[in-house]
Design a protein around this motif. Structure first.
Motif, PDB file in Angstrom:
ATOM      1  N   LEU A   6     -14.652   5.082  -4.706  1.00  0.00           N
ATOM      2  CA  LEU A   6     -14.374   3.671  -4.402  1.00  0.00           C
ATOM      3  C   LEU A   6     -14.261   3.419  -2.899  1.00  0.00           C
ATOM      4  O   LEU A   6     -13.946   2.319  -2.466  1.00  0.00           O
ATOM      5  N   VAL A   7     -14.490   4.463  -2.088  1.00  0.00           N
ATOM      6  CA  VAL A   7     -14.429   4.281  -0.633  1.00  0.00           C
ATOM      7  C   VAL A   7     -15.854   4.033  -0.140  1.00  0.00           C
ATOM      8  O   VAL A   7     -16.695   4.924  -0.206  1.00  0.00           O
ATOM      9  N   HIS A  32     -12.870   8.715  -7.140  1.00  0.00           N
ATOM     10  CA  HIS A  32     -13.704   7.896  -8.028  1.00  0.00           C
ATOM     11  C   HIS A  32     -14.744   7.089  -7.264  1.00  0.00           C
ATOM     12  O   HIS A  32     -15.246   6.077  -7.745  1.00  0.00           O
ATOM     13  N   ASP A  58     -10.703   0.695 -16.996  1.00  0.00           N
ATOM     14  CA  ASP A  58      -9.933   0.930 -15.760  1.00  0.00           C
ATOM     15  C   ASP A  58      -8.811   1.930 -16.042  1.00  0.00           C
ATOM     16  O   ASP A  58      -8.380   2.081 -17.186  1.00  0.00           O
ATOM     17  N   ARG A  99      -3.098   6.346  -4.476  1.00  0.00           N
ATOM     18  CA  ARG A  99      -4.086   5.304  -4.209  1.00  0.00           C
ATOM     19  C   ARG A  99      -5.251   5.877  -3.392  1.00  0.00           C
ATOM     20  O   ARG A  99      -6.424   5.707  -3.750  1.00  0.00           O
ATOM     21  N   GLY A 100      -4.933   6.572  -2.322  1.00  0.00           N
ATOM     22  CA  GLY A 100      -5.975   7.137  -1.464  1.00  0.00           C
ATOM     23  C   GLY A 100      -6.771   8.212  -2.191  1.00  0.00           C
ATOM     24  O   GLY A 100      -8.002   8.225  -2.159  1.00  0.00           O
ATOM     25  N   LEU A 107      -7.019  -1.552  -4.628  1.00  0.00           N
ATOM     26  CA  LEU A 107      -6.007  -0.740  -5.316  1.00  0.00           C
ATOM     27  C   LEU A 107      -4.596  -1.016  -4.794  1.00  0.00           C
ATOM     28  O   LEU A 107      -3.811  -0.108  -4.538  1.00  0.00           O
ATOM     29  N   ALA A 120      -9.010   6.685  -5.022  1.00  0.00           N
ATOM     30  CA  ALA A 120     -10.149   5.921  -4.488  1.00  0.00           C
ATOM     31  C   ALA A 120     -11.238   6.896  -4.045  1.00  0.00           C
ATOM     32  O   ALA A 120     -12.422   6.710  -4.339  1.00  0.00           O
ATOM     33  N   GLU A 121     -10.811   7.953  -3.381  1.00  0.00           N
ATOM     34  CA  GLU A 121     -11.750   8.974  -2.896  1.00  0.00           C
ATOM     35  C   GLU A 121     -12.458   9.635  -4.086  1.00  0.00           C
ATOM     36  O   GLU A 121     -13.679   9.721  -4.146  1.00  0.00           O
ATOM     37  N   TYR A 164       0.798  -1.234   0.000  1.00  0.00           N
ATOM     38  CA  TYR A 164       0.000   0.000   0.000  1.00  0.00           C
ATOM     39  C   TYR A 164       0.831   1.285   0.000  1.00  0.00           C
ATOM     40  O   TYR A 164       0.276   2.380  -0.002  1.00  0.00           O
ATOM     41  N   PHE A 208     -10.594  -0.041   0.717  1.00  0.00           N
ATOM     42  CA  PHE A 208     -10.629  -0.322  -0.717  1.00  0.00           C
ATOM     43  C   PHE A 208      -9.335  -1.023  -1.089  1.00  0.00           C
ATOM     44  O   PHE A 208      -8.377  -1.021  -0.319  1.00  0.00           O
ATOM     45  N   VAL A 254      -7.135   1.511 -11.040  1.00  0.00           N
ATOM     46  CA  VAL A 254      -8.321   2.116 -10.422  1.00  0.00           C
ATOM     47  C   VAL A 254      -9.543   1.688 -11.235  1.00  0.00           C
ATOM     48  O   VAL A 254      -9.756   2.186 -12.349  1.00  0.00           O
TER      49      VAL A 254
END
Ligand code: ASP
Length: 595
Positions: free
Chosen positions: A419-420, A417, A390, A410-411, A298, A414-415, A287, A296, A330
């Motif tokens: 994905l959280v 798009h 993707d 990554r964080g 990723l 995710a936020e 990570y 998530f 992603v």
């Protein structure tokens, strides 16, 4: 409830159950409406809001009501009656009743407010809100955050009290404590030239309490660190500080899980213990962070080997120089991104610290939209398991730099798009930290936690020969990508303690000068001990769904460490300085404007 019936017999919300009774309430004028001869006032206390109604037949009261201003403090008395069916408000706990007032007394008049209490949407700027923080505290969201904080603290104390932990206070005026930040200093008037430091944590005192035979200690305590501030940092903040004797790592972990389960339950969140655990090395590799957000996926994937033969010069060069080519996928993010968005991502990666970023978006039938010729990326989508639409983001660099950039991206991605998952809670223990890390600027080893953290018994022999390979008996608790707390089993052998201080470049004389008192204590019968500290502000911030720890602190400071309410920090009288033997060098004046 404590309170005089001179002012109230019920709280505003408590009155909801008293239909048909005579009721007296007290509080602030929240809102006023006049409707065809009838005046409505919402009165607010800590419990919430109650509607007062003034009919023309109560002549005195209605006259008084007409002259009320927002935030006047009143007491009102009358009969509590059900509202007409048409005016019932299901959203309020008191929405089915109202108080028909026949007696109103103004206890204090309020001057015009600097900003509206009632309309929380009308955001005043932070400086103004903090200048009148007591007005802001009247707002529902602020009151509820402080109530939540109180509830969480009570739950934490409940567990620790039940487990036999003693609440013991430790000094605020003390010597520098090594948590790696700058100290706040307090001049000692009675010993001119000498200074106290405010504690960065009670670390050494709690260890001394273990040597003192207390066995189980806790304290909900202010700590002070003079650092540059961010949204989740304050110069003074609160820790739930814990230490116990005759324990190993698993004992502290199990205890802290109990504490957190209770604390989060108090905030309405169910956590299942035992929590997941991951080694520091895995967290960094998978990570790119020592506090991974597990809500998530990723995960970071490696493509170094294939990249070395991809034909793309940068990839090949980086791998030849001992670096790595790694990336994240992603899901579904690439399809909707324009060329401009994707180029923006490259700029963002550079701003985080990447030299560059290669992006690719698989299309239908094996087509690949990408920032470099698709031939260079042959096999990448399959290797990473990426599907049509993707987004693949790839970084080539030395390992720590590449991991760091991908960890941050990554964080953020995710936020961005979506994905959280909403309402997900993912506690994680990160364990097996290295004891020290290399500080290239200072050219020395620094403690990753603090210098009292015990090395693993098996690694004692490596302390001098290979410091970077020594694993610590240290553990951090992470929640949704935020570090909630950290701790360790401590060194209880004075000789090992000396060696640990030597590892971070402290020779025997300096160790003696700074920590001689600890070394002495360790010589005088120190039990095995360990503990941890939790950041209370952050925990409550998460539970309150707040964006900043300032929202869950009664009187927080601004980003520059100031308190606009009191004006602290402020200059002091020349006499005070003279008594302390201090003279102040004025700050350098700003450069004169050019031209
Ligand atoms: N004193 C440490 C800190 O403030 C916590 C601990 O090791 O117990 O982070």
């Amino acid at each position: 409830m404590i309170g005089s019936t001179r002012y109230r017999t019920h709280t505003c919300v408590g009155a909801a159950d008293a239909a048909g009774e005579r009721v007296r309430v007290a509080g602030w004028v929240h809102r006023r409406r006049d409707h065809g001869g009838v005046t409505f006032i919402d009165v607010r206390d800590r419990s919430g809001v109650l509607q007062l109604v003034f009919h023309p037949d109560a002549a005195d009261a209605i006259e008084a009501a007409k002259s009320l201003h927002p935030e006047d403090v009143i007491t009102a008395e009358g009969e509590l009656v059900p509202r007409d069916a048409a005016t019932v408000n299901d959203k309020l706990p008191t929405g089915a009743v109202e108080l028909r007032v026949d007696r109103l007394e103004v206890l204090t008049h309020a001057a015009p407010m600097p900003f509206s209490v009632e309309d929380e949407g009308a955001e005043a700027n932070e400086e103004l809100r903090l200048t009148y923080r007591y007005v802001e505290l009247r707002r529902e969201s602020r009151l509820r955050a402080l109530e939540l904080r109180g509830t969480v603290v009570r739950a934490i104390r409940g567990v620790l009290d039940d487990e036999g932990f003693l609440d013991v206070e430790t000094p605020m005026l003390t010597r520098s404590t090594p948590e790696g930040a700058r100290d706040f200093l307090v001049p000692a008037r009675l010993q001119r030239g000498a200074w106290y430091a405010l504690p960065q944590s009670p670390q050494l005192f709690k260890q001394l309490l273990m040597v003192g035979g207390l066995e189980r200690y806790y304290q909900i305590v202010k700590c002070f660190r003079d650092e540059d501030l961010r949204a989740d940092r304050q110069p003074e903040f609160t820790q739930v500080d814990i230490e116990a004797s005759f324990v190993e790592q698993d004992d502290i972990i199990a205890l802290v899980e109990k504490v957190l389960v209770a604390a989060f339950a108090a905030g309405g969140v169910t956590l299942e213990a035992p929590f997941a655990r991951m080694t520091w090395a895995d967290a960094m590799r998978r990570y790119g962070s020592d506090r991974p957000d597990l809500r998530f996926g990723l995960e970071i994937q490696d493509w170094s080997q294939a990249a070395a033969a991809s034909g793309l010069g940068v990839f090949e060069g980086v791998v030849a120089a001992g670096g790595v080519v790694r990336g994240i996928v992603v899901p579904g993010a690439g399809g909707g991104m324009s060329r401009k968005d994707l180029d923006g991502l490259v700029a963002e990666a550079q701003e985080i610290g990447a030299k560059g970023l290669v992006w690719a978006v698989p299309g239908e039938g094996g087509a690949l939209r990408s920032s470099v010729k698709a031939d260079f990326l042959a096999g990448l989508s399959d290797a990473f398991g990426a599907a049509t639409g993707d987004l693949i983001a790839v970084v080539a660099d030395q390992e720590p730099a590449a991991q760091n950039v991908l960890g941050v991206l990554r964080g953020r991605l995710a936020e961005r798009h979506g994905l959280v998952p909403e309402g997900a809670w993912e506690p994680l223990w990160v364990v097996d930290f290295p004891l020290v890390e290399w500080n290239p600027g200072e050219k020395r080893w620094d403690s990753l936690h603090h210098p009292f953290t015990s090395p693993r018994a098996d690694d004692l022999g490596l302390m001098e020969s290979d410091p970077g390979a020594v694993t610590a008996v240290a553990y951090d608790i992470v929640m949704n990508g935020l570090e909630l707390g950290g701790g360790s089993i401590r060194i209880n052998d004075p000789e090992v303690q000396q060696r640990a201080l030597a590892m971070i470049g402290m020779d025997a004389d300096e160790a003696e000068a700074r920590f001689g008192f600890l070394l002495r204590a360790l010589e005088l019968g120190a039990p095995p001990h360990g503990g941890l500290a939790l950041g209370l502000d952050r925990m409550v911030m998460l539970l309150a769904g707040a964006a900043s720890i300032r929202d869950v602190i009664a009187f927080p400071k601004t980003a520059t460490g100031g308190d606009p309410l009191t004006g602290a920090p402020a200059e002091v009288d020349a006499v005070q300085l003279r008594d302390l033997g201090i003279s102040v060098t004025p700050p350098p004046s700003p450069p004169a404007p050019k031209g």
